[in-house]
Design a protein around this motif. Structure first.
Motif, mmCIF file in Angstrom:
data_model
loop_
_atom_site.group_PDB
_atom_site.id
_atom_site.type_symbol
_atom_site.label_atom_id
_atom_site.label_comp_id
_atom_site.label_asym_id
_atom_site.label_seq_id
_atom_site.Cartn_x
_atom_site.Cartn_y
_atom_site.Cartn_z
ATOM 1 N N VAL A 62 6.038 1.574 -5.761
ATOM 2 C CA VAL A 62 7.553 1.556 -5.489
ATOM 3 C C VAL A 62 8.311 -0.016 -5.626
ATOM 4 O O VAL A 62 7.692 -0.880 -5.238
ATOM 5 C CB VAL A 62 7.506 1.832 -3.832
ATOM 6 N N GLY B 56 -2.240 -7.830 -0.254
ATOM 7 C CA GLY B 56 -1.755 -6.550 0.095
ATOM 8 C C GLY B 56 -0.322 -6.316 -0.632
ATOM 9 O O GLY B 56 0.340 -5.424 0.095
ATOM 10 N N LYS C 36 -0.381 -6.595 -6.032
ATOM 11 C CA LYS C 36 -0.783 -7.106 -7.411
ATOM 12 C C LYS C 36 -1.987 -6.171 -8.247
ATOM 13 O O LYS C 36 -1.745 -5.734 -9.305
ATOM 14 C CB LYS C 36 -1.341 -8.419 -7.236
ATOM 15 N N THR C 37 -3.081 -6.036 -7.342
ATOM 16 C CA THR C 37 -4.078 -5.052 -8.065
ATOM 17 C C THR C 37 -3.319 -3.372 -8.227
ATOM 18 O O THR C 37 -3.828 -2.995 -9.730
ATOM 19 C CB THR C 37 -5.194 -4.817 -7.149
ATOM 20 N N HIS C 38 -2.672 -3.160 -7.468
ATOM 21 C CA HIS C 38 -2.119 -1.911 -7.843
ATOM 22 C C HIS C 38 -1.213 -1.911 -9.363
ATOM 23 O O HIS C 38 -1.516 -1.200 -10.254
ATOM 24 C CB HIS C 38 -1.058 -1.272 -6.890
ATOM 25 N N ARG D 37 -1.192 -2.891 2.602
ATOM 26 C CA ARG D 37 -2.600 -2.431 3.025
ATOM 27 C C ARG D 37 -2.315 -1.932 4.438
ATOM 28 O O ARG D 37 -3.119 -0.800 4.813
ATOM 29 C CB ARG D 37 -3.534 -3.258 2.715
ATOM 30 N N GLU E 44 -0.925 1.251 4.838
ATOM 31 C CA GLU E 44 -1.943 2.631 4.476
ATOM 32 C C GLU E 44 -2.901 2.599 5.647
ATOM 33 O O GLU E 44 -3.299 3.943 6.139
ATOM 34 C CB GLU E 44 -2.474 2.005 3.457
#
Ligand code: ADP
Ligand code: MG
Length: 455
Positions: free
Chosen positions: A127, A160, A163-165, A320, A323
């Protein structure tokens, strides 16, 4: 004469017995026999690229074997991707919410062994809002012109925040767009470090160099953990330079800007100037609402507008956390199969947002635990094997991991520059003991209460 559909049903029944349950559900369940031709070719359709790669490399032999026992004119199997397979799924089994949820859990584990990428991270499910727009746009531009534009790409920001996403999504998108022509590899800096350490111990440095230099796009997550380990840093710089000079793309994430990692900055500052450095910030309310709605859709759940608003207002610092809240709400909803009342929602949100305690620093944890056990912080992180110091040390490690979400190498560095296996061992020790030891539970609770006062 059996139809293709019946034949495939039979084959799947046989495969189910030969393949582990998670693997079967993840890779084979949504497959279909698309076509058989007169030349003896069978076309098996799979929902995506990863499933196709995985099934054809791992299961082709047993699939072909099974097919041939039923129809010996079959000579070979071809695997194709058919996107519509994924969308068709909910229609087939609308009643089985728990099966859907299992799918979701297996999806989490579904990492492509070749690239280390998890296909659940996509550009489409990211998003975009003011807090991450720049990062997202740069990432999109890179996907279109790999190796040319914005190299290296350095993204930084707090825990969270996606970045990793985003960097995994870049990898997935690049794979989709360029297929086998561009080799992508995702590594955590922990993995990179352990590869290098292994190679040094076994005198296999050349292997590592060769392996990494085959890659066209190298994605390294959480680079901050490399800092301070000389040999790994050295190897990273060599690998980086070799890749860079060959126009390979390097994508890096970190929890802090390059200049806050001094060795990295010194060695690579001119490189970084040629690339682009972007940050991701805290998403504002509207973006949080959009993220919550996206995640709800992914999970196939509905929540009232008030609930969405409440989550967006309370979970401000970390996606995170959002989630975590959703997972818990969904679990609650299905376990008690009724609507969620406002107090329950609030309780769940509070449990999770308080647990995260993101404002507490490792030093505060060390000081709090030390003062609880009436020892000095220096003793706590010292190398002394004095029995009195062991439990406080292990508890500190446990809290750094579970409450502050820190990585083992980072924790190990904080607790007197130990090896990260010590941190793993200590964490396990406390985790194992905790359920049976009420005394330990009480100690932990008290320490956490103290910490909450600080946060
Ligand atoms: P980081 O690497 O910055 O610590 P992650 O990428 O692991 O954070 O993000 C944490 C979780 O939040 C992931 O499950 C991710 O999918 C989700 N997330 C973060 N940012 C976004 C976003 N902008 N849109 C959708 N999901 C997001
Ligand atoms: Mg991350």
């Amino acid at each position: 004469m059996t139809t293709a559909e019946e034949l495939w049903e039979t084959v799947l029944g046989e495969l189910e017995l030969q393949v582990s349950r998670p693997n079967f559900l993840t890779w084979l369940k949504n497959s279909k026999l698309a076509k058989m031709d007169d030349a003896g070719s069978v076309f098996v359709a799979l929902p995506n690229h990863f499933a196709k790669e995985w099934v054809s490399s791992k299961y082709n032999k047993i699939i072909l074997g099974s097919l041939r026992t039923h129809k010996d004119s079959i000579k070979k199997v071809e695997y194709i991707v058919e996107g519509s397979l994924v969308k068709a799924r909910p229609k087939i089994q609308p009643q089985s919410a728990s099966a859907e949820k299992k799918q979701l859990i297996f999806q989490e584990m579904r990492v492509d062994p070749e690239t280390n990428l998890n296909p659940k991270y996509t550009m489409g499910s990211f998003v975009v809002g003011p807090s991450n727009e720049l990062a997202f746009n740069a990432a999109s531009a890179i996907i279109q012109s790999v190796g040319v534009k914005y190299n290296p790409f350095f993204i930084y920001g707090g825990v969270g925040l996606g970045k990793t996403h985003l960097i995994q999504a870049m990898g997935n998108e690049i794979k989709l767009l360029y297929g086998g022509k561009v080799k992508v590899k995702y590594v955590s800096s922990e993995k990179f470090t352990s590869d290098v350490v292994w190679a040094i111990r076994n005198r296999r440095m050349e292997d590592i160099k060769a392996a990494y230099r085959h890659i066209d796009v190298l994605i390294i997550d959480d680079i901050q953990f490399i800092g301070g380990k000389e040999k790994t840093e050295e190897e990273f710089f060599h690998t980086f330079n070799a890749l860079y000079e060959n126009n390979k793309h390097i994508i890096i994430s970190s929890d802090r800007p390059p200049k806050a990692i001094p060795t990295l900055e010194e060695r690579l500052s001119s490189r970084f100037q040629a690339g682009i450095t972007v940050d991701v910030g805290l998403p504002e309310y509207e973006t949080r609402v959009a993220i919550i709605r996206t995640k709800m859709q992914e999970r196939g759940v509905t929540l009232s507008d008030e609930t969405v608003d409440l989550i967006a207002k309370k979970a401000q610092k970390n996606i995170r956390e959002i989630e975590g809240i959703l997972n818990k709400l969904v679990f609650h909803q299905s376990a008690y199969s009724k609507d969620l009342s406002a107090p329950i929602v609030e309780k769940i949100i509070n449990e999770i947002t308080q647990k995260a305690a993101p404002n507490i620093t490792p030093t505060q944890v060390i000081n709090t635990v030390a003062s609880f056990f009436e020892i000095s912080p220096n003793e706590l992180i010292s190398k002394s094997r004095n029995k009195q110091l062991i439990e406080p040390r292990q508890i500190t490690i446990y809290i750094l991991r579970n409450v502050l979400n820190m990585s083992y190498p980072y924790i190990a560095a904080k607790i007197g520059n130990r090896d990260h296996t010590t941190a793993i061992y200590s964490h396990k020790k406390i985790s194992d003991q905790l359920p049976k030891d009420t005394n330990l539970q009480r100690k932990l609770e008290t320490i956490k209460e103290e910490l909450n006062k600080l946060g």
